[in-house]
Design a protein around this motif. Structure first.
Motif, PDB file in Angstrom:
ATOM      1  N   UNK A   1       0.998  -1.277   0.008  1.00  0.00           N
ATOM      2  CA  UNK A   1      -0.085  -0.062  -0.032  1.00  0.00           C
ATOM      3  C   UNK A   1       0.912   1.286  -0.046  1.00  0.00           C
ATOM      4  N   UNK A   2       0.758   2.082  -0.889  1.00  0.00           N
ATOM      5  CA  UNK A   2       1.260   3.393  -1.207  1.00  0.00           C
ATOM      6  C   UNK A   2       0.454   4.680  -0.955  1.00  0.00           C
ATOM      7  N   UNK A   3      -0.730   4.412  -0.825  1.00  0.00           N
ATOM      8  CA  UNK A   3      -1.779   5.441  -0.730  1.00  0.00           C
ATOM      9  C   UNK A   3      -2.885   5.121   0.364  1.00  0.00           C
ATOM     10  N   UNK A   4      -4.134   5.801  -0.016  1.00  0.00           N
ATOM     11  CA  UNK A   4      -4.931   5.721   1.070  1.00  0.00           C
ATOM     12  C   UNK A   4      -5.616   4.103   1.375  1.00  0.00           C
ATOM     13  N   UNK A   5      -5.841   4.059   2.555  1.00  0.00           N
ATOM     14  CA  UNK A   5      -6.650   2.694   2.979  1.00  0.00           C
ATOM     15  C   UNK A   5      -7.453   2.983   4.206  1.00  0.00           C
ATOM     16  N   UNK A   6      -8.280   1.936   4.455  1.00  0.00           N
ATOM     17  CA  UNK A   6      -9.191   1.904   5.623  1.00  0.00           C
ATOM     18  C   UNK A   6      -9.131   0.813   6.095  1.00  0.00           C
ATOM     19  N   UNK A   7      -8.975   0.557   7.564  1.00  0.00           N
ATOM     20  CA  UNK A   7      -8.905  -0.713   8.376  1.00  0.00           C
ATOM     21  C   UNK A   7     -10.163  -0.574   9.136  1.00  0.00           C
ATOM     22  N   UNK A   8     -11.046  -1.246   8.771  1.00  0.00           N
ATOM     23  CA  UNK A   8     -12.228  -1.272   9.606  1.00  0.00           C
ATOM     24  C   UNK A   8     -12.243  -2.460  10.906  1.00  0.00           C
ATOM     25  N   UNK A   9     -12.466  -2.180  12.078  1.00  0.00           N
ATOM     26  CA  UNK A   9     -12.471  -3.187  13.018  1.00  0.00           C
ATOM     27  C   UNK A   9     -13.327  -2.687  14.292  1.00  0.00           C
ATOM     28  N   UNK A  10     -13.861  -3.401  15.162  1.00  0.00           N
ATOM     29  CA  UNK A  10     -14.813  -3.107  16.127  1.00  0.00           C
ATOM     30  C   UNK A  10     -14.213  -2.187  17.347  1.00  0.00           C
ATOM     31  N   UNK A  11     -12.711  -2.166  17.384  1.00  0.00           N
ATOM     32  CA  UNK A  11     -12.108  -1.472  18.383  1.00  0.00           C
ATOM     33  C   UNK A  11     -11.754  -0.143  18.023  1.00  0.00           C
ATOM     34  N   UNK A  12     -11.815   0.388  16.846  1.00  0.00           N
ATOM     35  CA  UNK A  12     -11.475   1.670  16.685  1.00  0.00           C
ATOM     36  C   UNK A  12     -12.432   2.137  15.471  1.00  0.00           C
TER      37      UNK A  12
ATOM     38  N   UNK B   1      -5.059   8.233  -6.425  1.00  0.00           N
ATOM     39  CA  UNK B   1      -3.981   9.139  -6.913  1.00  0.00           C
ATOM     40  C   UNK B   1      -3.847   9.259  -8.365  1.00  0.00           C
ATOM     41  N   UNK B   2      -4.133  10.091  -8.851  1.00  0.00           N
ATOM     42  CA  UNK B   2      -4.087  10.282 -10.356  1.00  0.00           C
ATOM     43  C   UNK B   2      -2.812   9.645 -10.907  1.00  0.00           C
ATOM     44  N   UNK B   3      -1.819  10.126 -10.617  1.00  0.00           N
ATOM     45  CA  UNK B   3      -0.535  10.108 -11.351  1.00  0.00           C
ATOM     46  C   UNK B   3       0.485   9.250 -10.935  1.00  0.00           C
ATOM     47  N   UNK B   4       0.093   8.359  -9.756  1.00  0.00           N
ATOM     48  CA  UNK B   4       0.920   7.235  -9.269  1.00  0.00           C
ATOM     49  C   UNK B   4       0.022   6.011  -9.189  1.00  0.00           C
ATOM     50  N   UNK B   5       0.855   4.936  -8.767  1.00  0.00           N
ATOM     51  CA  UNK B   5       0.193   3.632  -8.328  1.00  0.00           C
ATOM     52  C   UNK B   5      -0.049   3.762  -7.001  1.00  0.00           C
ATOM     53  N   UNK B   6      -1.205   3.223  -6.545  1.00  0.00           N
ATOM     54  CA  UNK B   6      -1.700   3.534  -5.156  1.00  0.00           C
ATOM     55  C   UNK B   6      -1.446   2.179  -4.319  1.00  0.00           C
ATOM     56  N   UNK B   7      -1.645   0.932  -4.819  1.00  0.00           N
ATOM     57  CA  UNK B   7      -1.340   0.024  -4.115  1.00  0.00           C
ATOM     58  C   UNK B   7      -0.838  -1.233  -5.270  1.00  0.00           C
ATOM     59  N   UNK B   8      -0.089  -2.539  -5.082  1.00  0.00           N
ATOM     60  CA  UNK B   8      -0.115  -3.315  -5.993  1.00  0.00           C
ATOM     61  C   UNK B   8      -0.396  -4.677  -5.181  1.00  0.00           C
ATOM     62  N   UNK B   9      -0.786  -5.726  -5.897  1.00  0.00           N
ATOM     63  CA  UNK B   9      -1.052  -6.885  -5.353  1.00  0.00           C
ATOM     64  C   UNK B   9      -0.185  -8.239  -6.141  1.00  0.00           C
ATOM     65  N   UNK B  10       0.592  -8.914  -5.283  1.00  0.00           N
ATOM     66  CA  UNK B  10       1.524  -9.732  -5.919  1.00  0.00           C
ATOM     67  C   UNK B  10       1.017 -11.075  -5.489  1.00  0.00           C
TER      68      UNK B  10
END
Length: 117
Positions: A40-51, A100-109
């Motif tokens: 991950x190199x850009x925005x992400x959300x981690x959803x859990x019940x604690x936060x 992000x328009x000009x860059x990769x945001x994340x990659x899956x390998x």
């Protein structure tokens, strides 16, 4: 920016456990079983019940992503906007955004194959 290829099938995540979460200044690396990872190199959300859920972007000063270690993926969704959503066996959700328009945001390998989003 790139979105998913039309033939993208994220089912390779199903049943895989997270083995490692690693942080660098501008990247977060999540390692799964069987040579599968997300960088991950850009925005992400981690959803859990604690936060409360809120978008984060590297570099992060604190994170709850470590709670995902040992968790298994139970469902995957990838939409036309490039958002990848992984749901885990305990209800946690990780969403990676293509915002992000000009860059990769994340990659899956997956083994030797890489998907740049």
């Amino acid at each position: 920016m790139y979105g998913f290829p039309k033939d993208f099938d994220g089912s390779f995540f199903i049943g895989k456990r997270i083995e490692l979460v690693s942080f660098a200044a501008y990247q977060i690396w999540i390692g799964f079983e069987e040579r599968i990872s997300i960088t991950i190199e850009s925005s992400f959300v981690h959803e859990n019940s604690a936060e409360p859920k809120s978008a984060q972007c590297p570099p992060v000063e604190s994170s709850s992503l470590m709670r995902l270690v040992g968790r298994m993926v139970t469902s995957v969704a990838a939409d036309e906007l490039g958002t990848l959503s992984l749901t885990f066996d305990d209800g946690q959700i990780l969403r990676c955004f293509d915002d992000t328009e000009n860059y990769e945001c994340y990659r899956n390998t997956v083994g030797d194959a890489e998907y740049f989003i």
